[in-house]
Design an enzyme around this catalytic site. Structure first.
Site, PDB file in Angstrom:
ATOM      1  N   ALA A  84       0.888  -1.317  -0.003  1.00  0.00           N
ATOM      2  CA  ALA A  84      -0.023  -0.042  -0.012  1.00  0.00           C
ATOM      3  C   ALA A  84       0.806   1.089   0.119  1.00  0.00           C
ATOM      4  O   ALA A  84       1.668   1.365   0.626  1.00  0.00           O
ATOM      5  CB  ALA A  84      -0.769   0.219   1.302  1.00  0.00           C
TER       6      ALA A  84
ATOM      7  N   TYR B  65       5.754  12.114  -5.951  1.00  0.00           N
ATOM      8  CA  TYR B  65       5.602  10.649  -5.961  1.00  0.00           C
ATOM      9  C   TYR B  65       6.764   9.822  -6.150  1.00  0.00           C
ATOM     10  O   TYR B  65       7.048   9.133  -5.238  1.00  0.00           O
ATOM     11  CB  TYR B  65       4.758   9.975  -7.218  1.00  0.00           C
ATOM     12  CG  TYR B  65       4.804   8.566  -7.367  1.00  0.00           C
ATOM     13  CD1 TYR B  65       4.044   7.769  -6.477  1.00  0.00           C
ATOM     14  CD2 TYR B  65       5.381   7.843  -8.230  1.00  0.00           C
ATOM     15  CE1 TYR B  65       3.875   6.379  -6.310  1.00  0.00           C
ATOM     16  CE2 TYR B  65       5.387   6.508  -8.148  1.00  0.00           C
ATOM     17  CZ  TYR B  65       4.532   5.837  -7.184  1.00  0.00           C
ATOM     18  OH  TYR B  65       4.741   4.176  -7.284  1.00  0.00           O
TER      19      TYR B  65
ATOM     20  N   LYS C 211       8.252   7.664  -2.825  1.00  0.00           N
ATOM     21  CA  LYS C 211       8.724   6.366  -2.730  1.00  0.00           C
ATOM     22  C   LYS C 211      10.196   6.039  -2.107  1.00  0.00           C
ATOM     23  O   LYS C 211      10.526   5.074  -1.661  1.00  0.00           O
ATOM     24  CB  LYS C 211       8.488   5.634  -4.328  1.00  0.00           C
ATOM     25  CG  LYS C 211       7.119   5.703  -4.814  1.00  0.00           C
ATOM     26  CD  LYS C 211       6.339   4.799  -3.757  1.00  0.00           C
ATOM     27  CE  LYS C 211       6.509   3.284  -3.937  1.00  0.00           C
ATOM     28  NZ  LYS C 211       5.709   2.540  -2.795  1.00  0.00           N
TER      29      LYS C 211
ATOM     30  N   PRO D 194       9.302  -2.079  -9.238  1.00  0.00           N
ATOM     31  CA  PRO D 194       9.061  -2.295 -10.524  1.00  0.00           C
ATOM     32  C   PRO D 194       8.764  -0.827 -11.256  1.00  0.00           C
ATOM     33  O   PRO D 194       8.841   0.221 -10.689  1.00  0.00           O
ATOM     34  CB  PRO D 194       7.518  -2.796 -10.517  1.00  0.00           C
ATOM     35  CG  PRO D 194       7.337  -2.789  -8.910  1.00  0.00           C
ATOM     36  CD  PRO D 194       8.344  -2.152  -8.155  1.00  0.00           C
TER      37      PRO D 194
END
Ligand code: NAP
Length: 342
Positions: free
Chosen positions: A81, A154, A158, A183
């Protein structure tokens, strides 16, 4: 070595595929959702045969509530998540807080429950974004430069979440076997209308809502292969995966090539709205003013970023299917479920 595994964010695209593969491999699966009525109901409907092998619990990355119960008795965690929105939020903390704090929260409850294996779904966004260089090739040893102001929220979320996890495990749970899976853009069959951001381009290309094609490229990997890599990371011998980082990428491909695959591999009546014209470079910054999803493209136009995933292949024996098939299967599932009406 199947046991009990917690998959965070069961409503997500990757998590849903992973839950299916884990159940097929004999794991008992717990998963967390934020909305039990909508998300929980949808998951139950997707895995009707799972019975007691699938438990669905409520937990949010921004709150402690529910995590202790979700984690009780788990051997392993796949922390999938994290917010992955289409546009760019005004406040980057909308992404960074759930990504970073959420990861640390899940790690803390995992350690308290005695979890011994922790696989974090990170991203190529944590690997390949250093805008000031012209580098085109990256691998699992590279890190996105979060000090670069052009790095999108974003990618920052991450990168910071993965950094934080690695530091936390080193300092607080050195015996826990931690690794990340990173990924590139994930495509492949979808199972409901709640689409991941990575599917949006194929959807928009098919439904005609993207009349021109930005000159942007992405690495593509199939959701089934990404899930399989998580399963391998959960099941491999500890010493093979401890501290590792597994980039997961098929070939780098321009969006124009994706539209060519759609036109050449699907019946003509299904590709009537697929665009054929490249968007001129000058249009991207103009459109970005009005369309939040275009903002991420401003720095990506014409950029090549090839991610090498041979480390995952060599260490875990991971393999990928042909990316043309992945593109076709994405489109097929969107059309067959009438998520896209062609
Ligand atoms: P997705 O379908 O949008 O799933 C995201 C999941 O995160 C959803 O289950 C969502 O729950 C959950 N979530 C978001 N904020 C949360 C919060 N505050 N508390 C609890 N859950 C929260 O995206 P996906 O493509 O499957 O991505 C899953 C993971 O893979 C993410 O970590 C993403 O960064 C990473 N990833 C994805 C790609 C890709 O191309 N798809 C590539 C690289 C990495 P709700 O349903 O309640 O919103």
């Amino acid at each position: 070595m199947a046991g009990t595994v917690l998959v965070t964010g069961g409503t997500g695209y990757i998590a849903g595929e992973l839950i299916g593969q884990l159940l097929d491999s004999g794991w008992k699966v717990r998963t967390t959702v934020r909305d039990m009525a909508a998300g929980g109901g949808r998951l139950r409907g997707r895995f009707p045969q799972a019975g007691d092998d699938l438990a669905i619990m409520k937990a949010d990355l921004l709150s402690d509530d529910g995590w202790a119960e979700a984690m009780k008795g788990c051997d392993a965690v796949a922390h999938v998540a994290s917010p992955f929105p289409m546009g760019v939020p005004k406040d980057e903390d909308e992404l960074i807080r759930p990504a970073r704090e959420g990861t640390l929260r899940v790690l803390r409850f995992a350690r308290e429950a005695g979890v011994t294996r922790f696989v974090q779904t990170s991203s190529a966004a944590a690997i390949a974004y250093d805008h000031d260089s012209d580098r085109t090739h990256f691998d699992h040893t590279d890190w996105t430069d979060v000090t670069d102001p052009k790095v999108a929220p974003y990618a920052k979320s991450k990168t910071l979440a993965e950094f934080a996890a690695r530091d936390w495990v080193r300092d607080n749970a050195p015996d826990m076997v931690y690794c990340s899976v990173n990924p590139v853009a994930v495509l492949g069959p979808v199972h409901d209308e709640d689409l991941s951001t990575s599917i949006e381009f194929v959807k928009k290309a098919l439904d005609g809502s993207m009349p021109m094609i930005p000159h942007v490229g992405v690495g593509i990997v199939d959701v089934r292969d990404v899930a399989a890599l998580h399963v391998k990371a959960l099941e491999a011998e500890a010493e093979k995966v401890r501290g590792e980082r597994f980039a997961a990428s098929g070939p780098f491909i321009w969006l124009e090539q994706i539209t060519e695959v759609l036109r050449s591999r699907l019946p003509e009546r299904e590709t009537r709205k697929v665009p054929t014209t490249r968007m001129p470079g000058f249009a991207v910054p103009i459109l970005a003013v009005f369309m939040p999803e275009m903002r991420q493209l401003r720095t990506e136009t014409g950029r090549v970023r090839v991610i090498d995933s041979s480390h995952a292949e060599n260490v875990l024996g991971w393999t990928m299917r042909d990316c043309t098939q992945t593109i076709v299967d994405t489109a097929r599932s969107l059309i067959d479920q009438r998520i896209v009406k062609v």
